[in-house]
Design an enzyme around this catalytic site. Sequence first.
Site, mmCIF file in Angstrom:
data_model
loop_
_atom_site.group_PDB
_atom_site.id
_atom_site.type_symbol
_atom_site.label_atom_id
_atom_site.label_comp_id
_atom_site.label_asym_id
_atom_site.label_seq_id
_atom_site.Cartn_x
_atom_site.Cartn_y
_atom_site.Cartn_z
ATOM 1 C CG ASP A 1 -7.395 -5.254 6.406
ATOM 2 O OD1 ASP A 1 -7.146 -5.533 7.597
ATOM 3 O OD2 ASP A 1 -7.801 -4.133 6.039
ATOM 4 C CG ASN B 1 -0.235 -0.062 2.515
ATOM 5 O OD1 ASN B 1 0.479 0.861 2.849
ATOM 6 N ND2 ASN B 1 -0.397 -1.158 3.246
HETATM 7 O O1 PMT Z 1 2.987 6.160 6.455
HETATM 8 P P1 PMT Z 1 2.485 7.494 5.909
HETATM 9 O O2 PMT Z 1 2.757 7.636 4.433
HETATM 10 O O3 PMT Z 1 3.001 8.656 6.720
HETATM 11 O O4 PMT Z 1 0.901 7.508 6.025
HETATM 12 C C1 PMT Z 1 0.294 7.538 7.276
HETATM 13 C C2 PMT Z 1 -0.938 6.621 7.343
HETATM 14 C C3 PMT Z 1 -2.014 7.153 6.403
HETATM 15 C C4 PMT Z 1 -0.554 5.181 6.948
HETATM 16 C C5 PMT Z 1 -1.414 6.646 8.842
HETATM 17 O O5 PMT Z 1 -1.746 7.967 9.192
HETATM 18 C C6 PMT Z 1 -2.612 5.727 9.039
HETATM 19 O O6 PMT Z 1 -3.761 6.102 8.856
HETATM 20 N N1 PMT Z 1 -2.340 4.450 9.447
HETATM 21 C C7 PMT Z 1 -3.340 3.393 9.590
HETATM 22 C C8 PMT Z 1 -3.653 2.789 8.250
HETATM 23 C C9 PMT Z 1 -4.655 1.655 8.352
HETATM 24 O O7 PMT Z 1 -4.282 0.534 8.179
HETATM 25 O O8 PMT Z 1 -5.881 2.027 8.714
HETATM 26 P P2 PMT Z 1 -7.113 0.986 8.911
HETATM 27 O O9 PMT Z 1 -8.269 1.895 9.130
HETATM 28 O O10 PMT Z 1 -7.152 0.019 7.786
HETATM 29 O O11 PMT Z 1 -6.752 0.194 10.225
HETATM 30 C C10 PMT Z 1 -7.190 0.612 11.512
HETATM 31 C C11 PMT Z 1 -6.139 0.233 12.548
HETATM 32 O O12 PMT Z 1 -6.029 -1.210 12.602
HETATM 33 C C12 PMT Z 1 -4.770 0.752 12.291
HETATM 34 O O13 PMT Z 1 -4.221 1.204 13.505
HETATM 35 C C13 PMT Z 1 -4.005 -0.442 11.742
HETATM 36 O O14 PMT Z 1 -2.626 -0.398 12.113
HETATM 37 C C14 PMT Z 1 -4.702 -1.608 12.432
HETATM 38 N N2 PMT Z 1 -4.711 -2.848 11.642
HETATM 39 C C15 PMT Z 1 -5.167 -2.869 10.364
HETATM 40 C C16 PMT Z 1 -5.188 -4.048 9.663
HETATM 41 C C17 PMT Z 1 -4.773 -5.224 10.292
HETATM 42 N N3 PMT Z 1 -4.780 -6.400 9.668
HETATM 43 N N4 PMT Z 1 -4.352 -5.192 11.558
HETATM 44 C C18 PMT Z 1 -4.337 -4.021 12.239
HETATM 45 O O15 PMT Z 1 -3.923 -3.993 13.413
#
Ligand code: PMT
Length: 419
Positions: A292, A223
Amino acid sequence: MSAPRERKVFDPSAPLRDAEIVVGVGGGIAAYKACELVRLLTKAGAKVQVIMTRRARKFVGPLTFQALTGRAVFTDLFSLTQESEIGHIAVADRADLIVVAPATANVVARLAAGFTDDALTAVCLATRAPVLLAPSMNVNMWQHPITQANLRRLVEVAGTFVVGPGDGFLACRWTGPGRLAEPADIVEAACRVLAPQDLAGRRLVVTAGPTHEPLDPVRFLGNRSSGKMGYALAAAAARRGATVTLLAGPTALPDPVGLEVVHVEDARAMEAAIEAHAWSAHAVIMAAAIADFRPAAPSDRKLKRTEIGLQPSIILDSNPDLLGGLGAERARRGAGPLLVGFAAETHDVVGYAQAKLVAKQCDLMVANDVTSPDAGFAVDTNRVVLVERGATREVPLASKPEIAHRILDRVVELIAARG
Ligand code: PMT
């Protein structure tokens, strides 16, 4: 007797802004690097007063520093003009921080012995401000037990801070420790000395970057995360005194100095790293964009066009929800770290973040709109909403390091509230 001046309180995101910093330049070849150091300090908003030893002036001219700082350089304790115009006690009193770079073996020895026979040593002894030494010398001088004992004495008796030296090829053509720390690293060390240490004694785990889920030895699903947000958080926490472990997916960023970095490639390696580090931490901040899904059957040799066919399809397996897993396990144990997640959203940003806060059982969800050109993935700025149960607060557009400090302001409060 005049009362000691109150120490100023600096914003951890810009602790050098308006700080009075004395830079003492010792007589070594690395004196030329002090010019860059002074430039960086001035650029960060500090008011810099340079003091040069007699030997330092053999390597660099005072005029260079005067041009960089807009202030006359203090060179001679015994000059009637300089003492009346600048005055070593006034310089010592006014300082918020003294940085000695390069701190030669000779300067270190004279400071350890409490000498005051030139402007630099006199100011260092007369000040109540913290002193940060950036040693630079020949490797044998550095490793000499007398130099090491002098430094230990300065650190243990006087609370002096030390940054470096680095390891590498030295001007004396020896290789080993003795190189002046990079100017940017000295600046960060100065920031750490001045910033409030409101995370001292706390252990933080920060995840950053993407994960790469292998398809074959040369291809992966990934990503757009650059790691900038997570790296900024890790560096900001270290600046505020935390012991930080950064769990980093593949990024092009250099490892931040002064903290532990664990590099991982894919979600399952991230899971193992989290399992190894999270449970001894006070807080876990999940800024990584963890995939994911992963290819269900990655090939151990490069897939050929001819083998894949014209309309290839990839069968995916689900990766575990690592943050959700931590939240569930913490609920089961009844104890565990503060959990901070990030929600990368494209619409109804706060609504989805609130749902994730509850579903993943965390304490704080940092919501960012990743469709905005100046926020989210790969850019240097961000704009976030801190979402908690029953409360949201907006953090307007700012650099990622500044956003990191605003998130940590809340993390500090939440850790304290947990007792
Ligand atoms: O790295 P940069 O270029 O500076 O960009 C920053 C960012 C956009 C990546 C950062 O600010 C951000 O939003 N990170 C989280 C990205 C994400 O995976 O969001 P999500 O909404 O899909 O996940 C929610 C949370 O669950 C996150 O804390 C993620 O780390 C966690 N997660 C997600 C998927 C997974 N399989 N396990 C997880 O623990």
